[in-house]
Motif scaffolding. Structure first.
Motif, mmCIF file in Angstrom:
data_model
loop_
_atom_site.group_PDB
_atom_site.id
_atom_site.type_symbol
_atom_site.label_atom_id
_atom_site.label_comp_id
_atom_site.label_asym_id
_atom_site.label_seq_id
_atom_site.Cartn_x
_atom_site.Cartn_y
_atom_site.Cartn_z
ATOM 1 N N VAL A 1 0.863 -1.181 0.000
ATOM 2 C CA VAL A 1 0.000 0.000 0.000
ATOM 3 C C VAL A 1 0.899 1.230 0.000
ATOM 4 C CG1 VAL A 1 -1.823 1.261 1.201
ATOM 5 C CG2 VAL A 1 -1.769 -1.250 1.318
ATOM 6 N N ALA A 2 0.816 2.015 -1.064
ATOM 7 C CA ALA A 2 1.695 3.183 -1.194
ATOM 8 C C ALA A 2 1.543 4.109 0.018
ATOM 9 C CB ALA A 2 1.367 3.935 -2.490
ATOM 10 N N PRO A 3 2.655 4.689 0.490
ATOM 11 C CA PRO A 3 4.009 4.670 -0.073
ATOM 12 C C PRO A 3 4.877 3.529 0.437
ATOM 13 C CG PRO A 3 3.954 6.172 1.780
ATOM 14 C CD PRO A 3 2.566 5.607 1.662
ATOM 15 N N PHE A 4 4.258 2.514 1.076
ATOM 16 C CA PHE A 4 5.028 1.441 1.687
ATOM 17 C C PHE A 4 5.142 0.251 0.734
ATOM 18 C CE2 PHE A 4 2.354 3.518 5.019
ATOM 19 C CZ PHE A 4 3.351 4.312 5.545
ATOM 20 N N GLU A 5 6.137 -0.610 0.999
ATOM 21 C CA GLU A 5 6.360 -1.757 0.127
ATOM 22 C C GLU A 5 6.136 -3.088 0.828
ATOM 23 O OE1 GLU A 5 9.985 -1.670 -2.050
ATOM 24 O OE2 GLU A 5 9.693 0.369 -2.791
ATOM 25 N N LEU A 6 6.272 -3.110 2.154
ATOM 26 C CA LEU A 6 6.146 -4.365 2.883
ATOM 27 C C LEU A 6 4.967 -4.261 3.845
ATOM 28 C CD1 LEU A 6 7.288 -7.175 3.532
ATOM 29 C CD2 LEU A 6 8.797 -6.089 5.212
ATOM 30 N N CYS A 7 3.891 -5.012 3.566
ATOM 31 C CA CYS A 7 2.666 -4.901 4.358
ATOM 32 C C CYS A 7 2.175 -6.282 4.792
ATOM 33 C CB CYS A 7 1.565 -4.197 3.550
ATOM 34 S SG CYS A 7 1.973 -2.487 3.083
ATOM 35 N N TYR A 8 1.485 -6.288 5.927
ATOM 36 C CA TYR A 8 0.979 -7.524 6.519
ATOM 37 C C TYR A 8 -0.509 -7.363 6.834
ATOM 38 C CZ TYR A 8 5.902 -8.678 7.194
ATOM 39 O OH TYR A 8 7.240 -8.951 6.990
ATOM 40 N N ASP A 9 -1.142 -8.516 7.049
ATOM 41 C CA ASP A 9 -2.545 -8.529 7.446
ATOM 42 C C ASP A 9 -2.630 -8.086 8.909
ATOM 43 O OD1 ASP A 9 -5.150 -9.036 8.165
ATOM 44 O OD2 ASP A 9 -5.213 -11.065 7.315
ATOM 45 N N GLY A 10 -3.143 -6.870 9.130
ATOM 46 C CA GLY A 10 -3.171 -6.306 10.469
ATOM 47 C C GLY A 10 -4.022 -7.096 11.443
ATOM 48 N N SER A 11 -5.007 -7.845 10.934
ATOM 49 C CA SER A 11 -5.888 -8.604 11.829
ATOM 50 C C SER A 11 -5.176 -9.799 12.462
ATOM 51 C CB SER A 11 -7.126 -9.087 11.072
ATOM 52 O OG SER A 11 -6.772 -10.041 10.076
ATOM 53 N N GLY B 1 6.779 -1.267 18.119
ATOM 54 C CA GLY B 1 5.818 -1.538 17.057
ATOM 55 C C GLY B 1 5.038 -0.314 16.629
ATOM 56 N N ALA B 2 4.711 0.551 17.589
ATOM 57 C CA ALA B 2 3.935 1.748 17.258
ATOM 58 C C ALA B 2 4.713 2.683 16.344
ATOM 59 C CB ALA B 2 3.554 2.486 18.542
ATOM 60 N N ASN B 3 6.036 2.719 16.496
ATOM 61 C CA ASN B 3 6.877 3.593 15.665
ATOM 62 C C ASN B 3 7.374 2.902 14.405
ATOM 63 O OD1 ASN B 3 7.916 4.456 18.810
ATOM 64 N ND2 ASN B 3 7.127 6.060 17.474
ATOM 65 N N LEU B 4 7.264 1.581 14.374
ATOM 66 C CA LEU B 4 7.811 0.801 13.265
ATOM 67 C C LEU B 4 6.783 0.499 12.193
ATOM 68 C CD1 LEU B 4 10.385 -0.658 12.317
ATOM 69 C CD2 LEU B 4 9.608 -2.671 13.591
ATOM 70 N N MET B 5 5.513 0.303 12.598
ATOM 71 C CA MET B 5 4.465 -0.081 11.668
ATOM 72 C C MET B 5 3.442 1.037 11.527
ATOM 73 S SD MET B 5 5.601 -3.118 11.046
ATOM 74 C CE MET B 5 4.295 -3.975 10.151
ATOM 75 N N ALA B 6 2.873 1.156 10.345
ATOM 76 C CA ALA B 6 1.844 2.162 10.090
ATOM 77 C C ALA B 6 0.589 1.482 9.556
ATOM 78 C CB ALA B 6 2.346 3.195 9.084
ATOM 79 N N ARG B 7 -0.546 1.929 10.037
ATOM 80 C CA ARG B 7 -1.813 1.395 9.539
ATOM 81 C C ARG B 7 -2.115 1.994 8.167
ATOM 82 N NH1 ARG B 7 -4.108 -1.413 13.602
ATOM 83 N NH2 ARG B 7 -3.478 -0.883 15.748
ATOM 84 N N ALA B 8 -2.522 1.133 7.244
ATOM 85 C CA ALA B 8 -2.809 1.575 5.884
ATOM 86 C C ALA B 8 -4.200 1.108 5.478
ATOM 87 C CB ALA B 8 -1.751 1.036 4.921
ATOM 88 N N ASP B 9 -4.605 1.442 4.265
ATOM 89 C CA ASP B 9 -5.943 1.094 3.784
ATOM 90 C C ASP B 9 -6.149 -0.426 3.790
ATOM 91 O OD1 ASP B 9 -6.395 3.767 3.377
ATOM 92 O OD2 ASP B 9 -5.943 3.726 1.230
ATOM 93 N N GLY B 10 -7.397 -0.814 3.997
ATOM 94 C CA GLY B 10 -7.745 -2.223 3.930
ATOM 95 C C GLY B 10 -7.306 -3.030 5.128
ATOM 96 N N GLY B 11 -6.970 -2.378 6.238
ATOM 97 C CA GLY B 11 -6.558 -3.103 7.432
ATOM 98 C C GLY B 11 -5.127 -3.578 7.414
ATOM 99 N N ALA B 12 -4.344 -3.113 6.446
ATOM 100 C CA ALA B 12 -2.942 -3.534 6.357
ATOM 101 C C ALA B 12 -2.102 -2.806 7.402
ATOM 102 C CB ALA B 12 -2.397 -3.243 4.961
ATOM 103 N N LEU B 13 -1.069 -3.508 7.861
ATOM 104 C CA LEU B 13 -0.041 -2.903 8.701
ATOM 105 C C LEU B 13 1.266 -2.994 7.935
ATOM 106 C CD1 LEU B 13 -0.602 -4.075 12.389
ATOM 107 C CD2 LEU B 13 -0.411 -1.731 11.570
ATOM 108 N N CYS B 14 1.893 -1.847 7.716
ATOM 109 C CA CYS B 14 3.055 -1.804 6.837
ATOM 110 C C CYS B 14 4.297 -1.319 7.572
ATOM 111 C CB CYS B 14 2.785 -0.871 5.657
ATOM 112 S SG CYS B 14 1.314 -1.314 4.689
ATOM 113 N N LEU B 15 5.456 -1.839 7.158
ATOM 114 C CA LEU B 15 6.724 -1.347 7.668
ATOM 115 C C LEU B 15 6.849 0.119 7.238
ATOM 116 C CD1 LEU B 15 9.450 -1.971 9.062
ATOM 117 C CD2 LEU B 15 10.336 -2.592 6.792
ATOM 118 N N ALA B 16 6.939 1.017 8.229
ATOM 119 C CA ALA B 16 6.804 2.451 7.957
ATOM 120 C C ALA B 16 8.120 3.100 7.539
ATOM 121 C CB ALA B 16 6.234 3.161 9.182
ATOM 122 N N VAL B 17 8.695 2.576 6.460
ATOM 123 C CA VAL B 17 9.874 3.189 5.845
ATOM 124 C C VAL B 17 9.585 3.362 4.363
ATOM 125 C CG1 VAL B 17 11.509 2.305 7.553
ATOM 126 C CG2 VAL B 17 10.993 0.935 5.518
#
Length: 444
Positions: free
Chosen positions: A331-341, A377-393
């Motif tokens: 999910v832009a602007p991130f490249e590595l995302c996981y299922d947040g659920s 984790g709060a500073n490392l991951m960002a919530r994105a559209d669709g419930g994704a959690l992405c590496l926030a770099v």
């Protein structure tokens, strides 16, 4: 002309001193809401995060009569505070004054010149329309836009307590002639709604930290606590860093602030030695790290040079701790995302309990050692559209200005102390680990 005897002249001067001083004090007190001004040990500037832009917006009091002004916090640049001074933008004050051309304050402004605006002739004066006044640059570092404007002074007030009481009730410290630059209204484009300019926290001689220290005669030091949800704060001066009764003043780790000769010395850089994922150093180009790591509040997320971004992302994805977490499309602007659920939340912070140990090892004050900046984790991951959690770099490209820029998200809910006198940065773990947040800070 007859001269007064020396003893009568001395008596007359003494009388003038006695008569004028109370009047001056009364006038100053009236300008400060009826309170006699005192020299505070510290002052606070409340900060909130704008949801639409992820910019951090500070509020301070300015002008006569006093008005609440909002400005985007700018850690990485800007010679002065700048504010939209156009009359059409609602700037009205009886206490502003232009900084004269050729004066010492004018010489301290970056790229000074002298204003002589033909359109101002015959028009009512305003801060943005003054002749024979010093002019300087106002920079919108969000959009990389620059404008020119008059350099002026006006009353600026900040609370001496936090959380702050209503303006007319809480104690305020007042700088009667705080210098700033007038920016054109067009320069506010791209800023958070309601922001009238940018509040420079840089180490420039006329930025907020240096000016406030000079006015109130406290240390050239400020603490920054960026909020993720509630209120945050910038604290200038000599304060104890107490959060809900817990004093964190003596529990900080420190790293030197470094100056890159190729850049403006007003920006903040630290020396990043390595990135560690699950106790293993990520293989990186050491030459790139030697350039210096920049701290920025206008970058929402941490920005990495392409080769660094690829190495860090690869190491995170290969971690055994993330092996069982389903991946989802980027999910832009991130490249590595996981299922947040599929990620549990921390019982203390409510943020994702990321099982990966992620550390930035920065230079310690002891030359041969490093200080670990633990990224939660709060500073490392960002919530994105669709419930994704992405590496926030974010990938910053092959030739960015700085190979590593630590953005606002990675600094949220962390106490950062910029000690400009000792040229060092103090940092705490994420306050959520203690069940705290920036909003729990107490001053006064």
């Amino acid at each position: 002309m007859a001269r007064l005897p020396s003893h009568r002249l001395a008596a007359l001067l003494l009388l003038l001193l006695v008569v004028v001083s109370p009047c001056h004090a009364a006038a100053a007190a009236a300008a400060d809401g009826g309170q006699r001004p005192t020299r505070p040990k510290a002052v606070a500037m409340p900060v909130v995060r704008d949801g639409a832009t992820r910019q951090y917006v500070a509020t301070f009091q300015q002008r006569t009569p006093r008005v609440a002004v909002k400005a985007v916090v700018d850690l990485s640049g800007g010679a002065t505070l700048w504010v939209d001074c156009d009359a059409a933008a609602g700037y009205a004050s009886s206490s502003y004054a232009g900084v004269p051309c050729g004066s010492k304050p004018c010489r301290l402004v970056e790229s000074p010149s002298c204003s002589y605006i033909a359109s101002c002739l015959g028009s009512p004066p305003s801060p943005a329309c003054l002749n024979r006044t010093c002019t300087g640059h106002a920079e919108n570092t969000v959009t990389s836009s620059v404008g020119r404007g008059n350099v002026v002074t006006d009353v600026l007030s900040l609370p001496t307590t936090f959380p702050s009481a209503p303006v007319r009730q809480g104690p305020l410290a007042t700088a009667p002639a705080f210098l700033f630059t007038c920016g054109p209204t067009s320069l506010t484009q791209g800023l958070a709604a309601g922001a009238a300019g940018m509040a420079s926290l840089s180490r420039a001689r006329l930025a907020l930290p240096a000016q406030l220290a000079g006015t109130f005669r406290f240390s050239r030091k400020f603490a920054l606590c960026l909020p993720s949800v509630d209120a945050g704060v910038v604290v200038f001066g000599d304060a104890r860093y107490v959060f809900d009764g817990m004093d964190h003043s003596n529990s900080l780790l420190y790293t030197p602030l470094i100056t890159r000769t190729t850049d403006r010395s007003s920006e903040y850089f630290i020396s990043l030695k390595r990135v560690v994922v699950d106790d293993r150093a990520v293989p990186l180009n050491a030459t790139l790290l030697d350039v210096g790591t920049k701290l920025s509040t206008v970058s929402p997320y941490t920005v990495l040079e392409t080769s660094i971004h690829e190495a860090v992302t690869r190491a995170f994805a290969a971690s055994m701790a993330t092996a069982g977490i389903p991946r989802v499309p980027a999910v832009a602007p991130f490249e590595l995302c996981y299922d947040g659920s599929k990620l549990e939340s921390s019982a203390i912070t409510g943020e994702p309990a990321v099982p990966v140990v992620f550390e930035l090892h920065v230079q310690s004050e002891v030359r041969s050692k490093v200080a670990p900046w633990m990224v939660s984790g709060a500073n490392l991951m960002a919530r994105a559209d669709g419930g994704a959690l992405c590496l926030a770099v974010v990938d910053g490209g092959a030739a960015p200005e700085a190979p590593v820029v630590i953005g606002g998200h990675m600094m949220e809910e962390i106490l950062l102390v910029f000690d400009l006198e000792k040229s060092r940065l103090g940092f705490s773990p994420n306050l959520g680990a203690f069940g705290l947040s920036c909003s729990k800070f107490r001053l006064g």
